[in-house]
Design an enzyme around this catalytic site. Structure first.
Site, PDB file in Angstrom:
ATOM      1  N   ASP A  62       5.159 -17.234  26.093  1.00 35.15           N
ATOM      2  CA  ASP A  62       5.730 -15.977  25.595  1.00 35.15           C
ATOM      3  C   ASP A  62       5.266 -15.656  24.183  1.00 35.15           C
ATOM      4  O   ASP A  62       5.476 -14.531  23.713  1.00 35.15           O
ATOM      5  CB  ASP A  62       7.262 -16.047  25.606  1.00 35.15           C
ATOM      6  CG  ASP A  62       7.827 -16.126  27.014  1.00 35.15           C
ATOM      7  OD1 ASP A  62       7.224 -15.508  27.912  1.00 35.15           O
ATOM      8  OD2 ASP A  62       8.849 -16.791  27.214  1.00 35.15           O
ATOM      9  N   ASP A 103      11.523 -11.856  29.447  1.00 36.44           N
ATOM     10  CA  ASP A 103      10.988 -12.906  30.307  1.00 36.44           C
ATOM     11  C   ASP A 103      12.118 -13.325  31.240  1.00 36.44           C
ATOM     12  O   ASP A 103      13.293 -13.016  30.986  1.00 36.44           O
ATOM     13  CB  ASP A 103      10.509 -14.069  29.444  1.00 36.44           C
ATOM     14  CG  ASP A 103      10.043 -15.249  30.277  1.00 36.44           C
ATOM     15  OD1 ASP A 103       9.273 -15.014  31.226  1.00 36.44           O
ATOM     16  OD2 ASP A 103      10.471 -16.381  29.995  1.00 36.44           O
TER      17      ASP A 103
END
Length: 640
Positions: A518, A322
Site C-alpha cells: 500500500d 484497501d
C-alpha cells in the site's frame, strides 16, 4: 523572582527586535517631556530602520510573485512617522515583533499533547539476569540500563506506573496497562502471559516481567515518537491560507484609510486607520489552530504529519480503502485445505508455509499460524522470491513451489482451477514443479465498525467511496457489500492502485491502507492514511496520517478533526479581520487616536489567538485521575 528574571532575559535574547524596541520606547518616553525633538528623532530613525529591513524582505517576496501582508505594516509605520505619531509607530513595531513571541507561546500551548508524547519516551530499563524466566521465582536484583541498550530476548522488570521501554511479551501471569498515550483509549487494558505489550504503555500498580522482542529503535513507541517529531517540526499552510486574504484585506484597509483622509482632509486620520490594520491575526491565528488540531489528533491516537494534511482532510471528497487489514481485521483463518491428487493436506499446508515464511503479506502469517497449529514445521528454502501482490516462488527440497493468487499459479499451470468461495473467503493457490497442487481457503471478516465508519465519512461530506484491492472479484464484491461500498476494483497491482487514485475526479482523495504494497498508493493519494498499529513501517512512512490504534473508526475521527481545525482557523482569521475592519471604520471618524489604536490592535490579536486555541479541545492525551486496576500482577516483593 530570579527565575522570572532569567526567563525574561532568555526571551529578550531570543527576540532581539522586541528587546531593542522596548529599550527605544523607554528612552523615547523618558525624553518626551524634556526633549521631545530628540525623542521624535530617535523613534523615527529606529522605525525607519525597521521599515527598511521589513521592506527588503517584502520586495523579495513580491519579486517571487508573493504579495503578502507586510505592505500594511510598512505603510502603517511610514504613515505614523510622517504625521508625527512616533510613539504609535514604536508600538506598531513592538506589536509586530512581539507577534512572533506570542505565536511561539500560543503554539507551545497547542503543542502540549505532541510535546508530552515526545518528553515521556522511555529512558531507562531494568534488566533481570538471564535466568529470570526459567525458574518462575527469581530474586536477583535488576540492573538499570539505558533503554537503548535493550536487545531482543532480554528479560525486563517493569515497575508500577513505569513506561514500558520496548515492545515485548508478558511473562508474568497477568497485568494491566494504560495505553492511552498510544491509542487514545482511556481504560486500562488487561494482558496475560504470552500476550504482546507495546512500548510506551504504562504499567499498572504492580511490577511485572516481560521479554523484549525489539530494541527501542524498532519498537512501536519509537516509531510513533519519530512520526510525532516530524509532525511537530512541520509547518502548517500558513502562507497559503494568509495569501487568500492578504490582497483583499490590504486593499480594503488602504481604501478605508484613503477615504478617511480624503473626507476629513487630515493625513493623521490615514495613520489612525492603518494602525488598526496590522496583519497579526492572519499570520498567527492560522498556525496556532493547525498545531492545536495536530495535537488534538495525537491525543486521539492519530498522528497527522502536517497542517497541510489537516487542510486536505477537511476538504476531502473521495475515500479509497484497501481491503485486507483495513476494512477487515487482517487475521484470516484457515477454513479448508483442498489438495490435488498426489498431495496430502498436511504436505500441501507444509509446502505453503515453507514458502510463505518469506512473504510479508498478512495471509502469509495466517498460513504459518495454521501450519504450526497442526504441528507442521516450515522447511528452509534454497531460494525465495516474493512477487508483489501475486505470491511467493521458492526452491524447497529441490522442488519449485509457487504460492499465491490464481493468476500467479495459472502462469505455471494453465489447468489451475478456481476454488468455490463463500462470502468473506479467499483462496490461496499452490503449484509444485509447474503443476497445480491445490488450494487453501482462508476467511477474513469485516471490522465490526467498518460499515459505520464508511457511513460516518459520507455524513462528513465524503461523496465517493471505493475499494482498491489485489484480491479476486468474488471476495472483493462480498466485502464491499458488507461494508457499504459499491465501487469495487479488484485484482489490482500496486501500480494499478496508483493509477486508479490518480484518475479519481473528486478531490482531495483519501487512501487508507496498511501493508507494504500500500505504500506507493498512500504516497500518491492527496492524503494517505496508514493503519500504523499493525501496518508496515513502509506504509507508515509514506502516509500523511498514521492511526496508532488498530481502530478503523479513527479514519472518520481524523476527517472530523481536520474539518474542525479548518473551521477554527478560518473563524479566527475572520474574527481578526472583522474586529480590525470595525475598528478601522470607527477610527476613520477620528474616535480612536493612533496610540490607542495600536494598543487596541493587540487585543484583536489576543482574541484571534484565543479563538484559534479552540482547535485543541478534545480528549486529553494523558489522564491524571486514578484508575482502578482489576487485574492482579506479581508484586515487587514477591516472586517475579
Amino acid at each position: 523572582m530570579a527565575f522570572n528574571r532569567a526567563s525574561v532575559g532568555r526571551a529578550l535574547r531570543r527576540y532581539p527586535v522586541v528587546a531593542a524596541t522596548i529599550v527605544v520606547l523607554t528612552v523615547v518616553l523618558l525624553l518626551e517631556t524634556g526633549a521631545p525633538a530628540a525623542a521624535q528623532w530617535i523613534a523615527s530613525l529606529y522605525v525607519l530602520g525597521v521599515v527598511v529591513l521589513t521592506g527588503v524582505g517584502m520586495v523579495r517576496d513580491m519579486m517571487r510573485g508573493h504579495w503578502g501582508l507586510d505592505i500594511l505594516a510598512v505603510v502603517a509605520m511610514l504613515a505614523t512617522i510622517a504625521v508625527g505619531e512616533y510613539i504609535a509607530a514604536l508600538i506598531i513595531v513592538l506589536m509586530l515583533s512581539g507577534g512572533e513571541a506570542l505565536e511561539v507561546y500560543a503554539a507551545g500551548r497547542a503543542k502540549g499533547e505532541l510535546n508530552a508524547l515526545l518528553d515521556r519516551a522511555p529512558q531507562l530499563a531494568h534488566r533481570l539476569p538471564s535466568d529470570a524466566d526459567t525458574g518462575g521465582h527469581h530474586t536477583g536484583a535488576a540492573e538499570d540500563i539505558p533503554a537503548t541498550e535493550v536487545t531482543a530476548g532480554d528479560v525486563l522488570l517493569v515497575k508500577p506506573a513505569e513506561v514500558v521501554p520496548v515492545d515485548g511479551v508478558l511473562l508474568s501471569e497477568a497485568a494491566s496497562f494504560d495505553e492511552s498515550s498510544l491509542t487514545g483509549e482511556s481504560l486500562p487494558v488487561a494482558r496475560t502471559t504470552g500476550e504482546s505489550v507495546m512500548s510506551g504503555s504504562v504499567n499498572g500498580t504492580l511490577a511485572v516481567r516481560m521479554r523484549a522482542t525489539a530494541t527501542t529503535a524498532d519498537s512501536q513507541y519509537q516509531r510513533i515518537v519519530s512520526l510525532v517529531q516530524a509532525a511537530a517540526d512541520s509547518k502548517a499552510p500558513v502562507v497559503r491560507l494568509a495569501d487568500r486574504f492578504a490582497v483583499p484585506f490590504t486593499v480594503v484597509s488602504l481604501l478605508i484609510a484613503g477615504i478617511a483622509w480624503a473626507v476629513s482632509g487630515d493625513p493623521v486620520r490615514f495613520a489612525e486607520v492603518l494602525v488598526l490594520a496590522t496583519p497579526c491575526p492572519l499570520l498567527i491565528a492560522a498556525p496556532v489552530a493547525f498545531i492545536g488540531g495536530m495535537s488534538r489528533a495525537a491525543g486521539n491516537g492519530v498522528i497527522v504529519k502536517g497542517g497541510a494534511t489537516l487542510e486536505q482532510l477537511s476538504r476531502a471528497q473521495t475515500a479509497a480503502f484497501d481491503k485486507t487489514g483495513t476494512l477487515t481485521y487482517g487475521r484470516p483463518e484457515l477454513v479448508a485445505v483442498n489438495p490435488e491428487p498426489g498431495f496430502s493436506a498436511d504436505e500441501l499446508l507444509a509446502l505453503a508455509a515453507s514458502a510463505e515464511q518469506y512473504s510479508s503479506h498478512v495471509l502469509a502469517a495466517s498460513v504459518l499460524t495454521a501450519a504450526r497449529a497442526r504441528g507442521l514445521v516450515p522447511s528452509p528454502a534454497d531460494t525465495a522470491q516474493e512477487v508483489a501482490t501475486n505470491g511467493v516462488e521458492a526452491q524447497i527440497g529441490g522442488r519449485t513451489v509457487r504460492v499465491g493468487k490464481h493468476r500467479f499459479i495459472a502462469e505455471a499451470d494453465p489447468q489451475t482451477r478456481s476454488v468455490s468461495l463463500s462470502p468473506g473467503q479467499m483462496g490461496v493457490y499452490l503449484s509444485v514443479d509447474g503443476r497445480f497442487a491445490g488450494t487453501l481457503v482462508m476467511s477474513d471478516t469485516a471490522r465490526t465498525n467498518a460499515a459505520d465508519t464508511v457511513a460516518a465519512l459520507r455524513a462528513l461530506g465524503i461523496r465517493e467511496t471505493l475499494m482498491l484491492t489485489g484480491d479476486g472479484a468474488v471476495t472483493a464484491q462480498s466485502m464491499g457489500s458488507t461494508v457499504g461500498i459499491t465501487d469495487i476494483r479488484s485484482e489490482l497491482l500496486p501500480e494499478d492502485k496508483v493509477q486508479a487514485v490518480a484518475g479519481l475526479p473528486l478531490r482531495p482523495v483519501i487512501m487508507v491502507g496498511d501493508g507494504v504494497n500500500d505504500a506507493p498508493v498512500l504516497a500518491a493519494a492527496d492524503v494517505g492514511i496508514a493503519m500504523g498499529a499493525r501496518g508496515s513501517t513502509a506504509a507508515s512512512e509514506s502516509a500523511d496520517v498514521v492511526i496508532v490504534a488498530d481502530d478503523f473508526s479513527k479514519v472518520a475521527e481524523a476527517v472530523r478533526i481536520g474539518q474542525r481545525t479548518m473551521r477554527v482557523a478560518l473563524g479566527s482569521i475572520w474574527l481578526g479581520i472583522g474586529l480590525s475592519v470595525a475598528l478601522m471604520l470607527v477610527a476613520s471618524f477620528g474616535f480612536i487616536p493612533a496610540v490607542a489604536g495600536a494598543l487596541t490592535q493587540e487585543l484583536v490579536d489576543l482574541a484571534a489567538i484565543l479563538n484559534a486555541l479552540r482547535a485543541l479541545h478534545g480528549r486529553k492525551l494523558f489522564r491524571r485521575e486514578a484508575k482502578t486496576t482489576t487485574v492482579n500482577s506479581t508484586p515487587v516483593s514477591g516472586s517475579i
